[in-house]
Design an enzyme around this catalytic site. Structure first.
Site, PDB file in Angstrom:
ATOM      1  N   GLY A  93      39.559  30.922  89.395  1.00  0.00           N
ATOM      2  CA  GLY A  93      40.530  30.211  90.209  1.00  0.00           C
ATOM      3  C   GLY A  93      40.437  30.547  91.676  1.00  0.00           C
ATOM      4  O   GLY A  93      40.954  29.825  92.530  1.00  0.00           O
ATOM      5  N   GLN A  94      39.748  31.658  91.997  1.00  0.00           N
ATOM      6  CA  GLN A  94      39.700  32.100  93.389  1.00  0.00           C
ATOM      7  C   GLN A  94      38.733  31.284  94.232  1.00  0.00           C
ATOM      8  O   GLN A  94      38.794  31.320  95.454  1.00  0.00           O
ATOM      9  CB  GLN A  94      39.354  33.598  93.449  1.00  0.00           C
ATOM     10  CG  GLN A  94      37.865  33.941  93.396  1.00  0.00           C
ATOM     11  CD  GLN A  94      37.261  33.893  92.007  1.00  0.00           C
ATOM     12  OE1 GLN A  94      37.778  33.240  91.123  1.00  0.00           O
ATOM     13  NE2 GLN A  94      36.163  34.598  91.822  1.00  0.00           N
TER      14      GLN A  94
ATOM     15  N   GLY B  37      36.097  40.177 102.111  1.00  0.00           N
ATOM     16  CA  GLY B  37      36.839  39.707 100.950  1.00  0.00           C
ATOM     17  C   GLY B  37      38.292  39.437 101.284  1.00  0.00           C
ATOM     18  O   GLY B  37      38.795  39.797 102.359  1.00  0.00           O
TER      19      GLY B  37
ATOM     20  N   ALA C   5      37.779  43.476  92.451  1.00  0.00           N
ATOM     21  CA  ALA C   5      37.679  44.273  93.674  1.00  0.00           C
ATOM     22  C   ALA C   5      37.282  43.449  94.895  1.00  0.00           C
ATOM     23  O   ALA C   5      36.655  43.963  95.814  1.00  0.00           O
ATOM     24  CB  ALA C   5      36.702  45.443  93.480  1.00  0.00           C
TER      25      ALA C   5
ATOM     26  N   GLY D 275      40.759  38.281  98.138  1.00  0.00           N
ATOM     27  CA  GLY D 275      41.589  38.042  96.965  1.00  0.00           C
ATOM     28  C   GLY D 275      42.644  39.092  96.694  1.00  0.00           C
ATOM     29  O   GLY D 275      43.789  38.766  96.375  1.00  0.00           O
ATOM     30  N   GLU D 276      42.310  40.368  96.769  1.00  0.00           N
ATOM     31  CA  GLU D 276      43.284  41.413  96.477  1.00  0.00           C
ATOM     32  C   GLU D 276      44.107  41.814  97.688  1.00  0.00           C
ATOM     33  O   GLU D 276      45.275  42.207  97.561  1.00  0.00           O
ATOM     34  CB  GLU D 276      42.562  42.637  95.898  1.00  0.00           C
ATOM     35  CG  GLU D 276      42.431  42.535  94.411  1.00  0.00           C
ATOM     36  CD  GLU D 276      41.159  43.127  93.859  1.00  0.00           C
ATOM     37  OE1 GLU D 276      41.250  43.970  92.974  1.00  0.00           O
ATOM     38  OE2 GLU D 276      40.070  42.729  94.312  1.00  0.00           O
TER      39      GLU D 276
END
Length: 900
Positions: A628-629, A857, A668, A859-860
């Site tokens: 989904g990301q 990155g 991660a 996402g997190e």
């Protein structure tokens, strides 16, 4: 009944669920099932024009009725699905059919709804990915959407990175054609169900299972640990593998499987599973960190799995000499991933190969661990990933893969297993509960002098990703700030609670609560504006981190500066509102984050292959699981621009272990950076091959026209006729394969080293209203500034921010998993449409020297600052210092009283 305009006879017992008739009998698998209780709304269909949950609707109600499923929406509301794609309203896509059908019911009577009407109409459908805003946008704008037949031309060659490109894999998500783990229904497949422990800890003995199974009207097989041909242990980190696929005589957590029952569905339905012959001898169990318990695993004295340490300077001395010192202890709860898709999959035998098709975040790891459990060489196991309806870390661990594999091997038949919602919640991993204590000191000018951090993280009955959490937390507990004197320790501790594993941030969101609470304390003590306090201490290029590393492209100061205008506005508005001295008070909070992308000081390579066939088809093999990301889209954007062909010409081959090289785990926040860089290198390598063949320079342009690859510049042109070239072992006439592994240095005994090659940064501001009589908190607005290095796809990045904030809000205010009590989606609460605030995303682009085209990155990172920003806003509004999460109303009221 009339289904999507066609008269459709059906035969079913009157009480059978309509969802079962549609999916199992009619093959309309676009109607998803996430709970079988009417909680999630994924199964929404229109029944005579009204939106209903098909899982709660007896099939008899459909007799003679008009039923519309997602597969029939194209004729009903042709622009709605197009609008969902354009707005990025579908991420993992598991809730999308329910959202679309509910929206269609609204639009039939209200063609131009406002946001409140959309939220009301869709309020019964849950989403765990998007944060809901883009769904509302898509429905509101659908009336103004272009004709679905008008295809967007897409970005030109070299212009994909930075474009608001629609999700390349989005089409099937909005038509209902996407195939998730439960949607593959092989003919002749047997069903697999598990017998699970109702106890948190127990010894057990099996009775006469053959006699019990004989009561079924057709043959039924029961398999136990004794039937497992390989090593009956799995895990995520080789030296900590400790979890049995089927328990042998002892269970350590509720929901642990002790046997599987395999047979035709009708035969299983006829059995009394409550009478399965197992004798339980419950043992004393402790599910939290409140009391000691006997060692659960040999070689782990005191139930300590592992500890992580980072130490630099002399923190105790620095605190002793500080002008101001603040201290806090924070407790957090289990948090459930609550993806809308419960675990599901199918296994079958193809020649001498066991094939598994299931939801996953790590297909190669699934293959290797399943092969080990089943006693097979890895090359005899093939994992074909199903579309994954949300993961957030929990689908990194094995779940049903060895169980359906065992069933298929033993029976020789295709075998299918679908977890119930309760089964999923009881047996899978959670976010680590933690008890953390921190102390930070600063001088009179507000410069931080030192910090100590000590945390126990409840990793539950089995290791899972506990070692990763314990090692990652001390690296990050300082936040993105200068700290010359620092000592942090984190321990992963066993209990009889559910195994705690990976969940968007690997413990860093918990640790950020401590540091950000203390920064507010110190800012107040020093008489400094809270945003300014963070600016004074923010890392900048050239600074050393607490691990002694000097990363490049540090963007935290830029993120904090980006909030400054909104910060001053929000403070003024809150002060003006609070002058009325009403029961409702407003507050403003801020918090920051940093997050290292990839494994901590360990190898984590990705390999990508890109090729062109003799017919002129451009194919990208990228095994970075898209849960989904948006990995399928952003990795393709990076590869296409590096190669110099339009991203619209890229065909994707996903993480099928028989077809695609290993791109590592989707975890991660590593895929855009690590796999993206491998894809960029592969694109460049293929471009280099083409330019060498054509004797053209670096500035040459490429175009792919049928089976002719044209290379041209301002001086001339060269045609490469692809059909004339030899075909390689993978079926390509031109191809490149590249591997990228981040350059890191492992941590020494003091946690010194270079644990990550790339970090991302962010800061968020929360504006809240607190009812001081009720203790309720409403988040009004979130402003989020995040440094992405370079924004590959703004549309998808906004979706990540909004979805991450939704999960952070849930962690802050409502989410608390209690084993045995909240194993459904009506007792376990996640944010809905009505809980979400306005969200404004600000993207900072400070390129990272190591990232592909400067990329970092995301996402997190987006979840980490949300909860501490909200808690700091509650304190600003009321003086209440929240030290136990979630901030439920009774806890807020208690903190308000304590502050008075």
């Amino acid at each position: 009944m009339r289904v999507n305009g066609a008269e459709t006879p059906f035969a079913a017992a009157p009480g059978r669920r309509l969802s079962e008739v549609l999916r199992e009998d009619l093959g309309l698998t676009g109607t998803k099932v996430g709970c079988d209780a009417g909680d999630c709304g994924a199964c929404t269909v229109l029944l005579d024009g009204a939106a209903v949950c098909a899982c709660l609707t007896p099939s008899v109600r459909a007799d003679g009725a008009e039923v519309v499923t997602v597969e029939g929406l194209g004729a009903l509301v042709p622009r709605l699905q197009r609008s969902f794609l354009r707005h990025g309203a579908a991420q993992c896509g598991i809730c999308t059919p329910g959202m679309l059908v509910a929206a269609a019911g609204l639009l039939r009577g209200t063609p131009a709804p406002d946001r409140a009407e959309v939220e009301e109409a869709l309020g019964g459908v849950l989403c765990r990915c998007t944060g809901y805003a883009k769904i509302v946008d898509a429905v509101c704008d659908s009336a103004f959407e272009a004709d679905p037949g008008e295809a967007s031309p897409g970005p030109a060659a070299g212009a994909a990175v930075g474009a608001r490109l629609e999700r390349l894999d989005g089409g099937p998500k909005v038509t209902g054609a996407e195939m998730y783990g439960a949607d593959h229904l092989p003919e002749g497949a047997l069903e697999v169900r598990a017998i699970r422990s109702p106890h948190h800890a127990a010894r057990f003995a099996l009775g006469d299972v053959a006699a019990w199974a004989a009561a079924a009207p057709a043959p039924v097989h029961v398999f136990t640990a004794a039937d497992i041909p390989g090593e009956n242990l799995f895990g995520t980190i080789p030296v900590f593998v400790d979890q049995p696929a089927l328990a042998e005589a002892h269970v350590r957590q509720r929901g642990e499987a002790v046997a599987i029952v395999v047979g035709e569905t009708a035969a299983l339905d006829a059995l009394d599973f409550a009478a399965f012959p197992v004798t339980w001898q419950p043992e004393e169990a402790v599910t939290d960190l409140s009391a000691p318990l006997p060692d659960l695993h040999a070689g782990r004295p005191g139930n300590e799995l592992i500890r992580g340490v980072v130490r630099c300077g002399d923190a105790i001395m620095a605190l002793a000499g500080a002008a101001h010192v603040a201290e806090v202890t924070v407790d957090t709860a289990y948090v459930e991933h609550a993806y809308i898709e419960p675990e599901a999959g199918t296994a079958w035998i193809d020649g001498d190969t066991l094939v598994i098709r299931a939801c996953t975040q790590a297909p190669v790891m699934d293959r290797d661990e399943t092969a080990k459990v089943l006693g097979l060489p890895a090359e005899r196991v093939r994992v074909i990933p199903a579309a994954t309806g949300g993961g957030f870390g929990a689908k990194l661990d094995l779940s049903l893969q060895p169980l359906i594999g065992l069933a298929a091997l033993k029976t020789g038949r295709p075998c299918r297993m679908v977890y119930s919602r309760a089964e999923s919640m009881a047996s899978t991993t959670k976010r680590h509960p933690a008890r953390m204590t921190g102390r930070i000191g600063c001088d009179t000018a507000g410069r931080v002098t030192g910090m100590t951090f000590d945390g126990d993280f409840n990793t539950g009955a089995y290791a899972s990703w506990g070692p990763t959490v314990a090692v990652r937390v001390p690296v990050h507990a300082s936040g993105p700030y200068r700290m010359e004197h620092y000592h942090a320790v984190a321990r992963a501790m066993h209990t009889n609670g559910p195994a705690a594993g990976a969940f968007r941030g690997f413990g860093v969101p918990q640790a950020a609560l401590v540091q950000e609470t203390l920064f507010d304390d110190l800012a107040r003590a020093a008489g400094i504006d809270r945003l300014e306090f963070r600016l004074r201490n923010a890392l900048v290029d050239g600074d050393r981190t607490v691990c002694g590393q000097r990363p490049g492209g540090i963007g935290i100061r830029d993120c904090l500066v980006a909030l400054s205008v909104a910060w001053n506005r929000a403070l003024a508005e809150a002060a003006a509102f609070n002058e009325a001295q009403g029961v409702v008070r407003r507050g403003v909070g801020v918090a920051s984050c940093w997050y290292g992308c990839g494994n901590t000081g360990l190898p984590n390579p990705s390999t990508v292959r890109v090729g062109i066939t003799a017919a002129g088809r451009l194919v990208l093999h990228q095994g970075a699981m898209d849960i989904g990301q948006g990995a399928n889209t952003v990795v393709a954007q990076l590869c296409a621009d590096a190669l110099g062909l339009p991203v619209g010409q890229v065909s994707l081959v996903d993480g099928d272990t028989a077809k695609t090289p290993d791109c590592g785990k989707t975890s991660a926040s590593r895929q855009t950076y690590v796999t993206g860089k491998a894809a960029m290198l592969a694109g460049r390598a293929l471009r280099g091959t083409i330019l060498a063949m054509s004797n053209m320079g670096e500035d040459a342009a490429l175009s792919l026209e049928g089976d002719v690859l044209r290379v041209h510049d301002g001086r001339g042109s060269r045609d490469i006729r692809l059909a004339d070239l030899p075909v390689d072992a993978h079926g390509y006439v031109l191809a490149a394969e590249e591997t990228y592994d981040p350059p890191t240095v492992g941590l020494d005994a003091d946690g010194q080293g270079e644990p990550y090659a790339v970090y991302g940064y962010g800061a968020q501001m929360a504006e809240v209203e607190v009812d001081t009589a009720l203790g309720t908190v409403k988040v009004r607005r979130m402003t989020a500034a995040h440094d992405l290095g370079r924004v590959v796809n703004p549309l998808l990045a906004e979706g990540q921010v909004e979805g991450g904030i939704a999960q952070g809000l849930g962690m802050a205010l409502m989410e608390e998993y209690v084993p045995g009590r909240t194993e459904n989606l009506h007792d376990y609460l996640i944010p809905t449409f009505g809980d979400m605030p306005e969200i404004r995303s600000i993207f900072v682009e400070k390129p990272d020297p190591e990232g592909p085209m400067g990329v970092k990155g995301l996402g997190e990172h987006v979840l980490i600052p949300t909860a501490p920003a909200i808690l700091n806003a509650i304190r600003h509004a009321t003086g209440a210092r929240i030290t136990r999460l979630p901030a439920l109303p009774h806890r807020v009221l208690a903190a308000i009283r304590a502050a008075r």
